[in-house]
Design a protein around this motif. Sequence first.
Motif, PDB file in Angstrom:
ATOM      1  N   VAL A 180     123.376 -21.506  56.898  1.00  0.00           N
ATOM      2  CA  VAL A 180     122.335 -21.038  55.982  1.00  0.00           C
ATOM      3  C   VAL A 180     122.250 -19.513  55.948  1.00  0.00           C
ATOM      4  O   VAL A 180     121.797 -18.934  54.951  1.00  0.00           O
ATOM      5  CB  VAL A 180     120.972 -21.662  56.356  1.00  0.00           C
ATOM      6  N   ASN A 181     122.688 -18.838  57.012  1.00  0.00           N
ATOM      7  CA  ASN A 181     122.657 -17.371  57.043  1.00  0.00           C
ATOM      8  C   ASN A 181     123.926 -16.722  56.512  1.00  0.00           C
ATOM      9  O   ASN A 181     123.984 -15.501  56.380  1.00  0.00           O
ATOM     10  CB  ASN A 181     122.409 -16.877  58.474  1.00  0.00           C
ATOM     11  N   ASN A 182     124.949 -17.505  56.249  1.00  0.00           N
ATOM     12  CA  ASN A 182     126.231 -16.928  55.823  1.00  0.00           C
ATOM     13  C   ASN A 182     126.936 -17.800  54.793  1.00  0.00           C
ATOM     14  O   ASN A 182     128.099 -18.143  54.934  1.00  0.00           O
ATOM     15  CB  ASN A 182     127.157 -16.702  57.021  1.00  0.00           C
ATOM     16  N   ASN A 183     126.227 -18.170  53.756  1.00  0.00           N
ATOM     17  CA  ASN A 183     126.857 -18.868  52.645  1.00  0.00           C
ATOM     18  C   ASN A 183     127.252 -17.832  51.609  1.00  0.00           C
ATOM     19  O   ASN A 183     126.411 -17.052  51.143  1.00  0.00           O
ATOM     20  CB  ASN A 183     125.904 -19.890  52.029  1.00  0.00           C
ATOM     21  N   SER A 184     128.509 -17.817  51.242  1.00  0.00           N
ATOM     22  CA  SER A 184     129.004 -16.722  50.408  1.00  0.00           C
ATOM     23  C   SER A 184     128.379 -16.703  49.018  1.00  0.00           C
ATOM     24  O   SER A 184     128.419 -15.688  48.332  1.00  0.00           O
ATOM     25  CB  SER A 184     130.532 -16.783  50.285  1.00  0.00           C
ATOM     26  N   PHE A 185     127.778 -17.830  48.580  1.00  0.00           N
ATOM     27  CA  PHE A 185     127.163 -17.827  47.247  1.00  0.00           C
ATOM     28  C   PHE A 185     125.764 -17.221  47.251  1.00  0.00           C
ATOM     29  O   PHE A 185     125.142 -17.104  46.186  1.00  0.00           O
ATOM     30  CB  PHE A 185     127.131 -19.238  46.652  1.00  0.00           C
ATOM     31  N   GLN A 186     125.231 -16.815  48.407  1.00  0.00           N
ATOM     32  CA  GLN A 186     123.903 -16.202  48.415  1.00  0.00           C
ATOM     33  C   GLN A 186     124.036 -14.741  47.985  1.00  0.00           C
ATOM     34  O   GLN A 186     124.248 -13.837  48.779  1.00  0.00           O
ATOM     35  CB  GLN A 186     123.211 -16.333  49.769  1.00  0.00           C
ATOM     36  N   LYS A 187     123.918 -14.515  46.704  1.00  0.00           N
ATOM     37  CA  LYS A 187     124.094 -13.166  46.184  1.00  0.00           C
ATOM     38  C   LYS A 187     123.037 -12.243  46.770  1.00  0.00           C
ATOM     39  O   LYS A 187     121.851 -12.530  46.743  1.00  0.00           O
ATOM     40  CB  LYS A 187     123.989 -13.179  44.653  1.00  0.00           C
ATOM     41  N   ASN A 188     123.498 -11.127  47.302  1.00  0.00           N
ATOM     42  CA  ASN A 188     122.624 -10.112  47.879  1.00  0.00           C
ATOM     43  C   ASN A 188     121.839 -10.625  49.083  1.00  0.00           C
ATOM     44  O   ASN A 188     120.639 -10.435  49.192  1.00  0.00           O
ATOM     45  CB  ASN A 188     121.674  -9.537  46.820  1.00  0.00           C
ATOM     46  N   GLY A 189     122.574 -11.257  50.005  1.00  0.00           N
ATOM     47  CA  GLY A 189     121.997 -11.465  51.334  1.00  0.00           C
ATOM     48  C   GLY A 189     122.028 -10.163  52.118  1.00  0.00           C
ATOM     49  O   GLY A 189     121.401 -10.020  53.155  1.00  0.00           O
ATOM     50  N   LEU A 190     122.773  -9.211  51.565  1.00  0.00           N
ATOM     51  CA  LEU A 190     122.915  -7.866  52.130  1.00  0.00           C
ATOM     52  C   LEU A 190     123.054  -6.924  50.943  1.00  0.00           C
ATOM     53  O   LEU A 190     123.872  -7.162  50.052  1.00  0.00           O
ATOM     54  CB  LEU A 190     124.178  -7.839  53.003  1.00  0.00           C
ATOM     55  N   LEU A 191     122.208  -5.875  50.882  1.00  0.00           N
ATOM     56  CA  LEU A 191     122.293  -4.945  49.750  1.00  0.00           C
ATOM     57  C   LEU A 191     121.881  -3.540  50.172  1.00  0.00           C
ATOM     58  O   LEU A 191     121.192  -3.340  51.165  1.00  0.00           O
ATOM     59  CB  LEU A 191     121.474  -5.421  48.556  1.00  0.00           C
ATOM     60  N   THR A 192     122.303  -2.566  49.355  1.00  0.00           N
ATOM     61  CA  THR A 192     122.008  -1.164  49.616  1.00  0.00           C
ATOM     62  C   THR A 192     121.301  -0.558  48.414  1.00  0.00           C
ATOM     63  O   THR A 192     121.676  -0.813  47.264  1.00  0.00           O
ATOM     64  CB  THR A 192     123.311  -0.392  49.906  1.00  0.00           C
ATOM     65  N   TYR A 193     120.267   0.253  48.702  1.00  0.00           N
ATOM     66  CA  TYR A 193     119.502   0.889  47.621  1.00  0.00           C
ATOM     67  C   TYR A 193     118.884   2.177  48.133  1.00  0.00           C
ATOM     68  O   TYR A 193     118.181   2.179  49.148  1.00  0.00           O
ATOM     69  CB  TYR A 193     118.416  -0.067  47.119  1.00  0.00           C
ATOM     70  N   LYS A 194     119.180   3.273  47.472  1.00  0.00           N
ATOM     71  CA  LYS A 194     118.590   4.582  47.756  1.00  0.00           C
ATOM     72  C   LYS A 194     118.632   4.963  49.232  1.00  0.00           C
ATOM     73  O   LYS A 194     117.629   5.357  49.840  1.00  0.00           O
ATOM     74  CB  LYS A 194     117.154   4.645  47.213  1.00  0.00           C
ATOM     75  N   GLY A 195     119.834   4.829  49.812  1.00  0.00           N
ATOM     76  CA  GLY A 195     120.043   5.327  51.167  1.00  0.00           C
ATOM     77  C   GLY A 195     119.673   4.384  52.289  1.00  0.00           C
ATOM     78  O   GLY A 195     119.782   4.760  53.470  1.00  0.00           O
ATOM     79  N   TYR A 196     119.226   3.177  51.956  1.00  0.00           N
ATOM     80  CA  TYR A 196     118.891   2.183  52.979  1.00  0.00           C
ATOM     81  C   TYR A 196     119.623   0.883  52.682  1.00  0.00           C
ATOM     82  O   TYR A 196     119.869   0.553  51.521  1.00  0.00           O
ATOM     83  CB  TYR A 196     117.384   1.919  53.020  1.00  0.00           C
ATOM     84  N   GLN A 197     119.944   0.165  53.751  1.00  0.00           N
ATOM     85  CA  GLN A 197     120.563  -1.152  53.610  1.00  0.00           C
ATOM     86  C   GLN A 197     119.572  -2.218  54.067  1.00  0.00           C
ATOM     87  O   GLN A 197     118.839  -2.032  55.043  1.00  0.00           O
ATOM     88  CB  GLN A 197     121.844  -1.233  54.453  1.00  0.00           C
ATOM     89  N   TYR A 198     119.583  -3.349  53.358  1.00  0.00           N
ATOM     90  CA  TYR A 198     118.632  -4.435  53.598  1.00  0.00           C
ATOM     91  C   TYR A 198     119.404  -5.725  53.870  1.00  0.00           C
ATOM     92  O   TYR A 198     120.457  -5.971  53.278  1.00  0.00           O
ATOM     93  CB  TYR A 198     117.714  -4.612  52.392  1.00  0.00           C
ATOM     94  N   ALA A 199     118.866  -6.569  54.756  1.00  0.00           N
ATOM     95  CA  ALA A 199     119.487  -7.843  55.096  1.00  0.00           C
ATOM     96  C   ALA A 199     118.404  -8.902  55.255  1.00  0.00           C
ATOM     97  O   ALA A 199     117.252  -8.593  55.594  1.00  0.00           O
ATOM     98  CB  ALA A 199     120.290  -7.720  56.386  1.00  0.00           C
ATOM     99  N   VAL A 200     118.782 -10.164  55.002  1.00  0.00           N
ATOM    100  CA  VAL A 200     117.839 -11.279  55.140  1.00  0.00           C
ATOM    101  C   VAL A 200     118.503 -12.408  55.931  1.00  0.00           C
ATOM    102  O   VAL A 200     119.693 -12.650  55.806  1.00  0.00           O
ATOM    103  CB  VAL A 200     117.382 -11.807  53.768  1.00  0.00           C
ATOM    104  N   TRP A 201     117.692 -13.111  56.724  1.00  0.00           N
ATOM    105  CA  TRP A 201     118.209 -14.231  57.500  1.00  0.00           C
ATOM    106  C   TRP A 201     117.037 -15.033  58.079  1.00  0.00           C
ATOM    107  O   TRP A 201     115.866 -14.657  57.947  1.00  0.00           O
ATOM    108  CB  TRP A 201     119.119 -13.747  58.625  1.00  0.00           C
ATOM    109  N   TYR A 202     117.380 -16.154  58.714  1.00  0.00           N
ATOM    110  CA  TYR A 202     116.411 -16.964  59.437  1.00  0.00           C
ATOM    111  C   TYR A 202     116.650 -16.795  60.935  1.00  0.00           C
ATOM    112  O   TYR A 202     117.785 -16.936  61.421  1.00  0.00           O
ATOM    113  CB  TYR A 202     116.546 -18.446  59.091  1.00  0.00           C
ATOM    114  N   ALA A 203     115.591 -16.518  61.672  1.00  0.00           N
ATOM    115  CA  ALA A 203     115.670 -16.363  63.124  1.00  0.00           C
ATOM    116  C   ALA A 203     115.753 -17.730  63.801  1.00  0.00           C
ATOM    117  O   ALA A 203     115.659 -18.773  63.156  1.00  0.00           O
ATOM    118  CB  ALA A 203     114.452 -15.596  63.630  1.00  0.00           C
TER     119      ALA A 203
END
Length: 470
Positions: free
Chosen positions: A52-75
């Motif tokens: 669930v944390n690494n399915n390649s079809f999850q568009k923008n599970g990791l993204l960059t915007y204005k000098g910062y990078q963002y990530a999402v996942w389940y703990a």
Amino acid sequence: MKRRTVLASAILAAVATPGIARAADPGPSVTHTGTTTLDSQAVFFVSYDGLVNNNSFQKNGLLTYKGYQYAVWYAADRNAVVGRRVLGGSTWSTVRIGHTLKADDSHNVISMGVSRTDGRLHLNLDSHSDGFTYVKSVAGLLDNPAGLSWTAARFGAPQSTLDGLALTSQFTYPQFISTPEGRLQLSYRVAISGNGRNALAEYDGSTWTDLGEWSSSTGTYTSEHGSSTARNMYLHGIDYDRNGRLHAFFTWREQNGAVMCSSGGITNHDTGYVYSDDRGRTWRTNAGTVVGTTGGSDKVAVTDSGLVIDALNPDHSLMNQESQSTDSAGLPHAIISYVPGRFGQCTTDYVADRTANGRAFHVRKNSSGTWQKTEIPVPLNSSQRTKLVLDKYDNAYAIFPFGRIAGASKASGHTDWTLLYDGSGLNAFGEVVIDETRIAQDNVLSVMYQEKSSGTTPSALHVVDFALPA
């Protein structure tokens, strides 16, 4: 003298134009620059041969915007987490958004999007042919990351609608895309596998609007084995190029297994392509023929002519939802994968057969307008998907399961594929998530992967960075 001036001007133009191959352009390369840990104990369970944390079809599970990078996942405790770091930094700050994963289903991924009109981060998560959860940040959070604290108070409460817009009770595959004007669109599937339709919604900075469905599940498809009257169009992606054209590669999955040579296969067939020049309102074939209107009665259907750019029957375990990208000239590229005919004309176990004999192929439209296809000489050794990115020189990179990376140069016409990184030392489970937005900003390929584990024992989730040619 005049002739020399013209020649000099031509040389300068070639140097100044992005994406034009010239002698000085470097070929593909990757240089490992660092690895960070998002979570040492992320949730782990295998479902549909994926995480669930690494399915390649999850568009923008990791993204960059204005000098910062963002990530999402389940703990490990199943709470949804959003992390951020200064671009290239070693430390991630994390926030729990108040939602807990409801099922051990790898489809229930988290996808992110940015609405540039108001600087919000949007999340859609935890859905597989049922209701979704939606969370958005306060306005301006992504426009002023250094000045605004990263706390749960910056995010609104989880919702079961898009600010009151319900969409559908059978929702899957959220993918956010930003329009050239800065609006945010949400691509999703209505209904179920084998009998579903693609649809779009749009956020203008204040309100969500349902644009409607644009693909059809009806019509008759007939193979040499049998017929099917219901299906689903699975997208390999949906992306705007730098000129504002919206591209979508896809494959069809039939509902009726009678179209296959063996019940152990998978009913996916053909690679198709459509585009839109009016922000997803109408859809055209490669030849420019209108074949569908979003929200209208005429939708893109399996019976429409001109859709297929690479024909393949359902007997070769063709994978759905692989990957796509566009180059600096706006030309579309995709990765598809299946078991080639040299290994037989009938797969009987799509996971085992793809793992043993699956190969990935690079399909792209060249500058003359024709489609080209090249087999990438790297065995899949997996049933899973491969990702595609292009660098600023239009060199192509295929990121395989287990974090392996192959590359092909623009100068060769993308025919000189070679393995650049073998993934050794990562201990990656399989599919990976790519930061599609970062390469254009600082020439770095970021790959999110989770370490192998067993059963439901949590494992570490990482982001590994590779510098691409300068």
